[in-house]
Structures are given as structure tokens and as C-alpha cells.
Design a protein around this motif. Structure first.
Motif, short mmCIF file in Angstrom:
data_model
loop_
_atom_site.label_atom_id
_atom_site.label_comp_id
_atom_site.label_asym_id
_atom_site.label_seq_id
_atom_site.Cartn_x
_atom_site.Cartn_y
_atom_site.Cartn_z
N ARG A 105 -20.57 -105.42 -22.40
CA ARG A 105 -21.82 -104.84 -22.89
C ARG A 105 -21.53 -103.75 -23.91
O ARG A 105 -20.65 -102.91 -23.71
CB ARG A 105 -22.61 -104.25 -21.72
N LEU A 106 -22.29 -103.78 -25.01
CA LEU A 106 -22.25 -102.72 -26.02
C LEU A 106 -23.54 -101.92 -25.91
O LEU A 106 -24.63 -102.48 -25.77
CB LEU A 106 -22.14 -103.32 -27.42
N LYS A 134 -21.84 -114.16 -33.09
CA LYS A 134 -20.52 -113.88 -32.54
C LYS A 134 -20.63 -113.16 -31.19
O LYS A 134 -19.83 -113.39 -30.28
CB LYS A 134 -19.71 -113.04 -33.52
N LEU A 135 -21.62 -112.28 -31.06
CA LEU A 135 -21.84 -111.62 -29.78
C LEU A 135 -22.16 -112.63 -28.69
O LEU A 135 -21.61 -112.59 -27.58
CB LEU A 135 -22.99 -110.61 -29.90
N THR A 136 -23.06 -113.57 -29.01
CA THR A 136 -23.46 -114.58 -28.03
C THR A 136 -22.30 -115.51 -27.70
O THR A 136 -22.10 -115.88 -26.54
CB THR A 136 -24.65 -115.38 -28.57
N ALA A 137 -21.53 -115.89 -28.72
CA ALA A 137 -20.41 -116.82 -28.50
C ALA A 137 -19.35 -116.22 -27.59
O ALA A 137 -18.67 -116.95 -26.85
CB ALA A 137 -19.80 -117.21 -29.84
N ARG A 138 -19.18 -114.91 -27.62
CA ARG A 138 -18.15 -114.26 -26.81
C ARG A 138 -18.72 -113.62 -25.54
O ARG A 138 -18.05 -112.84 -24.87
CB ARG A 138 -17.42 -113.21 -27.65
N GLY A 139 -19.97 -113.95 -25.22
CA GLY A 139 -20.57 -113.46 -23.97
C GLY A 139 -20.81 -111.98 -23.94
O GLY A 139 -20.76 -111.35 -22.87
N MET A 140 -21.09 -111.37 -25.09
CA MET A 140 -21.35 -109.94 -25.16
C MET A 140 -22.84 -109.67 -25.25
O MET A 140 -23.57 -110.42 -25.91
CB MET A 140 -20.65 -109.31 -26.37
N LYS A 141 -23.27 -108.62 -24.60
CA LYS A 141 -24.66 -108.17 -24.68
C LYS A 141 -24.70 -106.80 -25.33
O LYS A 141 -23.76 -106.02 -25.21
CB LYS A 141 -25.29 -108.11 -23.29
N MET A 142 -25.80 -106.52 -26.02
CA MET A 142 -25.92 -105.23 -26.69
C MET A 142 -27.33 -104.69 -26.53
O MET A 142 -28.30 -105.42 -26.73
CB MET A 142 -25.60 -105.36 -28.18
N GLU A 143 -27.44 -103.45 -26.13
CA GLU A 143 -28.73 -102.78 -26.09
C GLU A 143 -28.69 -101.58 -27.03
O GLU A 143 -27.64 -100.94 -27.20
CB GLU A 143 -29.08 -102.33 -24.67
N SER A 144 -29.83 -101.31 -27.65
CA SER A 144 -29.90 -100.25 -28.66
C SER A 144 -30.92 -99.21 -28.22
O SER A 144 -32.03 -99.55 -27.80
CB SER A 144 -30.31 -100.83 -30.02
N ILE A 145 -30.53 -97.94 -28.31
CA ILE A 145 -31.41 -96.82 -28.00
C ILE A 145 -31.55 -95.98 -29.27
O ILE A 145 -30.56 -95.43 -29.77
CB ILE A 145 -30.86 -95.97 -26.85
N ILE A 169 -33.64 -107.75 -35.07
CA ILE A 169 -32.92 -109.03 -35.10
C ILE A 169 -31.91 -109.09 -33.96
O ILE A 169 -31.78 -110.11 -33.27
CB ILE A 169 -32.23 -109.22 -36.46
N PHE A 170 -31.19 -107.99 -33.74
CA PHE A 170 -30.25 -107.93 -32.60
C PHE A 170 -30.98 -108.19 -31.29
O PHE A 170 -30.52 -108.96 -30.45
CB PHE A 170 -29.58 -106.55 -32.55
N SER A 171 -32.12 -107.53 -31.10
CA SER A 171 -32.85 -107.65 -29.85
C SER A 171 -33.38 -109.07 -29.64
O SER A 171 -33.29 -109.62 -28.53
CB SER A 171 -34.01 -106.65 -29.84
N LYS A 172 -33.90 -109.68 -30.70
CA LYS A 172 -34.49 -111.01 -30.57
C LYS A 172 -33.44 -112.09 -30.39
O LYS A 172 -33.59 -112.98 -29.55
CB LYS A 172 -35.34 -111.30 -31.81
N GLU A 173 -32.35 -112.01 -31.16
CA GLU A 173 -31.34 -113.07 -31.12
C GLU A 173 -30.49 -113.01 -29.85
O GLU A 173 -29.99 -114.04 -29.40
CB GLU A 173 -30.44 -112.98 -32.36
N THR A 174 -30.30 -111.83 -29.31
CA THR A 174 -29.44 -111.70 -28.11
C THR A 174 -30.24 -111.43 -26.84
O THR A 174 -29.65 -111.27 -25.77
CB THR A 174 -28.44 -110.55 -28.32
N SER A 175 -31.59 -111.38 -26.94
CA SER A 175 -32.46 -111.14 -25.78
C SER A 175 -32.06 -109.87 -25.03
O SER A 175 -31.89 -109.86 -23.81
CB SER A 175 -32.44 -112.35 -24.83
N THR A 176 -31.86 -108.80 -25.78
CA THR A 176 -31.48 -107.52 -25.19
C THR A 176 -32.51 -106.46 -25.54
O THR A 176 -33.43 -106.68 -26.33
CB THR A 176 -30.09 -107.07 -25.69
N ARG A 177 -32.36 -105.29 -24.93
CA ARG A 177 -33.35 -104.23 -25.08
C ARG A 177 -33.17 -103.46 -26.39
O ARG A 177 -32.06 -103.21 -26.84
CB ARG A 177 -33.25 -103.24 -23.92
N LEU A 178 -34.30 -103.09 -26.97
CA LEU A 178 -34.35 -102.16 -28.09
C LEU A 178 -35.36 -101.08 -27.72
O LEU A 178 -36.56 -101.36 -27.61
CB LEU A 178 -34.76 -102.86 -29.39
N LEU A 179 -34.88 -99.87 -27.47
CA LEU A 179 -35.73 -98.80 -26.96
C LEU A 179 -35.81 -97.67 -27.96
O LEU A 179 -34.82 -97.29 -28.58
CB LEU A 179 -35.17 -98.28 -25.63
#
Length: 667
Positions: A105-106, A134-145, A169-179
Motif C-alpha cells: 500500500r502507498l 503498473k500499480l494494479t499489475a503489481r498488486g499495489m493499492k494507493m490512497e491519497s489524502i 484518475i488514481f482513485s477511479k482506476e485503482t478503486s482507492t480512496r481520495l480524501l
């Protein structure tokens, strides 16, 4: 960004502290961007990625990480968060390879106000899309605050809009949080210091009929955060043993009563019941156990207005269609939208797992998604059974006389006060958002635990200034609305209530000067009733009727005991009036009447007292016992009026004139 770095230091160091407790095998790395210097592997190998520093390489969390995060260096240049993300990805790939087995996780914390460098090829949007793949291919998740706070005049809105678009774009493509957070309190709650993996509590059919069902997965939507438990620690093992857990385990042994030295093995033990210890075998226990069948079944539909929000119990759940099942998604969406359109909810019977003895009854509420890639779902809340609901009956404010009703000016002042002190003002963001407000008790506990690990004799630290904004009154808000508060105070003329009674008056512990002015001729009440009320009493005895009456009133939770106490006290009073002994029993009857009167006011039984007093007076008139009526009239004993009790239907004038007889007309 420098102004909020102290808060970022606190929350990041707290993250590492919790990992050292709950996930001590986790590995963490720290990357800073916007620094004066440059120190990262990609710069040395391929060039570029200026002003990005790897403060700590990825390794198992320890105390050094906490120290490093508590004093972060301040940068002097603009920070490019895309460069920082790429450097962070490179760190994880070098450490764990290209495998997807580990949970990687990033977490990006930025104000997103600095411009991003132009891409060497294509647009910035395409560059971000490439990174997300590349994040998705390597099983990485990223959330942005994104911490914005109050924007200065120098802030470039065009740059911020572009950065927001890239982060989306990060939030939508990787289904992660953007807060987006605006204050330090929200920052504490936005960064998840504990990553709790979602686990289904049920996978199966949502059954409507034996021939109609939908495949669903059920998750817990919310749960209660429990306080950490400090376990016992054993230091008996040698310090050079690496695989020792130092846990303390407790074993129980059962010995025979006939032979105390013989330990009874498990296969010879049997459960007992009752004081006589009736033996019950395991087969008999299994025969009487309630064994409901696993499943989720529909009872029926009802209007949403029939289910009260304050009846919701325990944790909330979310019903999702089975993953990858398109037919289930369509069915759930159709049902949810139909229920929403008709304002209906469903009542379900749930048994989550096989062998579970407990049956859960709850309400299913539709939850329509606003995003295309997220399907519609349901929220499920547990409802109480009829035996668990406590109905408290309160009299309406409309029963108060007009003199005690607020006027229009007072209502307006009260409404204005509530509006100005509301933490969720209309058209503005709520001050303490539930999702972004941390638990100040647990945050302080972990801070103290970290200090105690360094110094066992350290004192408990004071509450952090950021957490004080949750636990203490906002003085700025009060000063800002001082005129509104003063206007509210001027609208109400506060004065003591001369007719106010409190429960301790029954014990003779307190006396009001106003009561003495109003009823100065009433004799003193029996003392020490409250102390004697602690004795368990089942009925009013002849020896201590006053004490027994108080014990019945205050020791029993059920209203049936209150009615029983009032009826028995009525009988005692009636016996004294019926057999007055030439008036010797009148003072005792008056004492009990006063006690009954105050109890009926407290328990909202004024109609019973008024009816009983009228009945006694009519009885005295029929039996020519006028002396008793004259006696209680001389002591200013009256009916209970609406001024004293809202459930009374007797006006003040009727109460005062009850014992006043009209003078005979002389012709």
C-alpha cells in the motif's frame, strides 16, 4: 504545507506506533518530496526525480521510524507527487519483487498545490493512467489524502484543479480512496492507522420464497472499536530463546471430591445444573439446544416510517451482490430502486453461520450508488425484540399552562442559538465528520504506551492540542456568537420554581424556603425515609408504613410496584380517617397524605391523588366527619394543580377553592 507538518508528524508516528503493537511484522518506508536535497535510487541510476528523498528504506517497523517521523525536514522547493509515487513503487518492487502475494500500500499526503512537470511523452493524464496500470499489475493499492485548509491568495487554482483531476484518475482506476481534509482533526481520522481487512459474515441466498432468491455477500459496515487489552507477560524463559512468545497460559484442573489427589479426565466430566447439582449429559444438552438453520429469509416489506431510527441496535451490515454475478447485481439494483421509489424497507430473519444459536431480526434499507463502477446495495440494521424495547411515556409540553409556554420571541432566540452553535450548519461542512474524527481516548493511550516503553515511570501525558478540539468547547465559536448567547439569556427571566419538588425532599434531607413560604403551616415530614428505603420491602406494614411506602416507590423499576405502593398507602390513610380515635389519628393521616401527594407528583400520578382526596372528603361528609376536612384545610393541603404537575387536569383556582364552602344565602 510547513504549517501542518507538525500534525502530519504526529499522525504518521502514531501510525508506526500502532503497527509496532498490532502488525509488528509490517515493513514501512518513508519518501519525502519537495526537499532541498535529492537522495533516491532512481536518480542515481537513470537521473531525474529531483527533490525526492528516501528518508527510510523499507524495513520492519521499529523505534527509529517513530523518531524519524517526529522530526521531518522542511523543504524549500515545489514537490512533484508523481515523482514521489514512482520512487515509492520502485522501493516496493526492489524489496518484494513483482509478486502479488504481499499486501502493498502507498499512502500519499500532499496539499496538491504545486505544479507537476510535463510528461516526456504524451499528456499528464496518460502518464497517470500508465502508473495506475503498473500499480494494479503489481498488486499495489494507493490512497491519497489532500490537506487544503485555508487557501492563501498565492494559491494557483488552475494547478489545484489539474492535480485534483490527476488524483481522481488514481482513485477511479485503482478503486482507492481520495480524501480531502481541511483541519488537523480530520487528518487524524483520515489516515487509517489500522488496516482492517473486510471479511464476509455471510455468503449465500437472500431468500424471498423457496423458489426466488438472490446471491449476496454480507459484510460488516461498522464495528465498535474496543479498547486495547494489556496481556500478561512471562519473563521465565531464557533471553537467548528467539521463538519464545512470553505468553501466560492458564489451564484448569478438576479433581474428585472423594479423592482430592486424583485429577478427573475430560471424558469423565459432566455438567451440573441447580443447587442440587443435577447431572446433565452432553447428549441431553444437545437435545435442548436451539439449532436454527443458516440463511437469510424475508419476512415482508413495510413503510420506512414504521421503523424508528432509535431502535437500531449494535453494528451495521452491508448487503452486496455476489462478486462477478451480473444477474445478482441486476436483481439487487432493481429491488433497491423499487424499494427506494416506494419508500419501503424489508424485515429479515438472519442466521449468519451454521450452528449459530442466535437469530437476528433486522431491517434492510436500500442504498443507491452514485458511481458507475459501484453497484447498488442494502444496509442492514439489527432491530430489538418487543421484550427489549423500553417505552418511556413523557407528557406533552402542550399540557403546560399558557403562562409556562414560551412566546414567539423566546422560540426565535432559542432557534437562533441552536443554529449558530450547530456543528453541522446548513450549507457548510460538518465540523466533526464521523469518518474523520478519531477516538481521543485510544489516541492518548497509544501515545502514553510509546512513552512508557522508553521510561516505565513516565506520567500520563496531557491531551494533545489537536484532540482537545474534539473533547473541549470551542472558545472561538463561543466568542464569535457571543451576541446570540446574550440575546438568548435576555429573552428568558430565570427564577426559582416555588412548587418544585425533588426526590430527596421525601427523605427530609432538603427543604426549600419557597416551600415554607407557600405552605408554612404544613407539618414536617418523617425523617430518614431514604435511608430506610434501601431495605427490601414487599408491602406496607403497620409498624413503619411511611418507610415501607418510600421503599416500594424507589426500589422497584416496574410501574406496577408504584401502583401497588399508592394503593396500599390509600388503604392506610382511609383506615386512619375511618377510625379517627377522636381526632388523634388526624396528624398521622395528614403526614401520609403529604407523602402520597409528593410521590404522585414525582411519579405523574396526580389524577389518582386528586380522586382519592375527593373520595375522602365525600366519605367524611356522608359519615359526619367534617372535623377531618377542616383539619387538612387548615394545613393548606390542596389538590394537585396543573402548575405542579403537567398530567393534572385541575386548575390553580379549583385546587385552592376545593375546601371552601359557599356561604348560605340569608333571605
Amino acid at each position: 504545507m510547513h504549517s501542518v507538518l507538525p500534525e502530519i508528524e504526529k499522525v504518521c508516528s502514531l501510525l508506526v506506533q500502532k503497527k509496532m503493537i498490532f502488525r509488528k511484522d509490517d515493513q514501512v518506508g518513508i519518501v519525502l518530496f519537495g526537499t532541498k536535497d535529492t537522495d533516491n535510487t532512481l536518480t542515481r541510476e537513470v537521473g531525474g526525480y529531483k527533490h525526492v528523498v528516501i528518508l527510510r528504506n523499507t524495513k520492519v517497523v521499529d523505534g527509529d521510524f517513530v523518531k524519524a517521523l517526529q522530526k521531518l525536514p522542511r523543504g524549500t522547493t515545489d514537490g512533484d507527487f508523481l515523482d514521489a509515487i514512482i520512487v515509492g513503487m520502485d522501493m516496493l518492487i526492489r524489496k518484494f519483487g513483482r509478486t502479488k502475494k504481499r499486501d502493498k500500500r502507498l499512502c500519499l499526503i500532499t496539499n496538491a498545490q504545486c505544479p507537476i512537470k510535463e510528461a516526456l511523452e504524451g499528456t499528464k493524464e496518460k502518464q497517470v493512467t500508465t502508473i495506475t496500470k503498473k500499480l494494479t499489475a503489481r498488486g499495489m493499492k494507493m490512497e491519497s489524502i489532500v490537506f487544503r485548509g485555508k487557501l492563501s491568495q498565492k494559491a494557483n487554482k488552475g494547478v489545484m484543479e489539474e492535480n485534483d483531476r490527476l488524483l481522481n484518475i488514481f482513485s477511479k482506476e485503482t478503486s482507492t480512496r481520495l480524501l480531502y481534509v481541511e483541519n488537523p482533526v480530520s487528518l487524524f481520522g483520515a489516515l487509517r492507522t489500522r488496516n482492517i481487512n473486510l471479511v464476509t459474515v455471510f455468503r449465500g441466498d437472500l431468500e424471498f420464497t423457496p423458489n426466488l432468491s438472490i446471491k449476496v455477500w454480507v459484510y460488516k459496515k461498522s464495528g465498535r472499536e474496543k479498547s486495547p487489552i494489556v496481556k500478561r507477560y512471562s519473563d521465565k524463559a531464557p533471553p537467548n530463546y528467539k521463538r519464545v512468545t512470553h505468553e501466560v497460559k492458564i489451564d484448569y484442573g478438576y479433581k474428585s471430591s472423594e479423592d482430592p489427589d486424583r485429577v478427573v479426565p475430560p471424558d469423565q466430566r459432566i455438567k451440573g445444573y441447580g443447587p442440587q447439582i443435577v447431572p446433565i449429559s452432553s447428549a441431553e444438552w444437545d437435545a435442548v439446544k436451539f439449532k436454527p438453520e443458516k440463511g437469510v429469509k424475508l419476512f415482508g416489506f413495510t413503510d420506512s416510517s414504521n421503523v424508528y431510527r432509535h431502535h437500531y441496535m449494535k453494528d451495521a451490515y452491508v448487503f452486496l451482490p455476489e462478486r462477478g454475478n451480473t444477474r445478482a447485481m441486476v436483481a439487487v439494483s432493481a429491488l433497491a430502486r423499487a424499494m427506494k421509489e416506494m419508500d419501503k424497507v424489508a424485515i429479515l430473519r438472519c442466521v449468519w453461520t451454521k450452528g449459530l444459536k442466535k437469530v437476528t431480526i433486522g431491517v434492510l434499507t436500500p442504498n443507491l450508488s452514485e458511481k458507475e463502477h459501484i453497484p447498488d446495495s442494502f444496509y442492514f440494521n439489527v432491530l430489538p425484540f418487543a421484550e427489549d424495547v423500553r417505552e418511556f411515556q413523557f407528557p406533552s409540553f402542550s399540557n403546560f399552562p399558557a403562562s409556562r409556554q414560551p412566546n414567539g420571541k423566546q422560540l426565535k432566540a432559542a432557534a437562533n442559538l441552536i443554529k449558530k452553535l450547530d456543528l453541522a450548519p446548513h450549507g457548510q461542512q460538518e465540523v466533526l465528520l464521523p469518518d474523520f474524527t478519531p477516538n481521543p481516548v485510544s489516541e492518548r493511550f497509544y501515545r502514553y504506551l510509546e512513552l512508557k516503553s522508553k521510561n516505565p515511570d513516565v506520567a500520563v501525558p496531557s491531551v494533545d492540542d489537536t484532540l482537545k478540539k474534539i473533547t473541549e468547547l470551542d472558545t472561538h465559536l463561543l466568542l464569535q456568537n457571543k451576541s446570540v448567547i446574550n440575546s438568548f439569556c435576555r429573552s428568558f427571566d430565570l427564577k426559582g420554581n416555588p412548587m418544585k419538588k425533588c426526590r430527596r425532599l421525601l427523605g427530609g434531607k432538603r427543604s426549600s424556603s419557597n416551600d415554607e413560604e407557600v405552605k408554612e403551616n404544613i407539618s414536617a415530614e418523617p425523617a430518614n425515609l431514604i435511608e430506610n428505603a434501601s431495605v427490601k420491602v414487599e408491602k406496607i406494614e403497620d409498624l413503619t408504613p411511611a418507610q415501607d411506602f418510600v421503599a416500594l416507590i424507589f426500589d422497584k423499576d416496574s410501574s406496577d410496584w408504584v401502583v401497588k405502593a399508592i394503593n396500599e398507602m390509600k388503604s392506610k390513610i382511609f383506615d386512619l380517617v375511618e377510625d379517627p380515635h377522636k381526632g388523634d389519628n388526624y396528624p398521622k393521616a395528614l403526614e401520609y397524605l403529604l407523602l402520597l401527594r409528593k410521590s404522585c407528583i414525582l411519579e405523574q400520578k396526580s389524577k389518582q391523588f386528586n380522586g382519592f382526596l375527593k373520595h375522602i372528603c365525600y366519605f367524611c361528609q356522608e359519615k359526619s366527619l367534617h372535623s377531618f376536612c377542616q383539619y387538612i384545610a387548615s394545613k393548606d393541603l390542596t389538590l394537585i394543580s396543573t402548575t405542579e404537575a403537567v398530567d393534572s387536569d385541575v386548575t390553580d383556582e379549583e385546587a385552592r377553592s376545593f375546601f371552601v364552602k359557599p356561604e348560605p344565602i340569608v333571605e
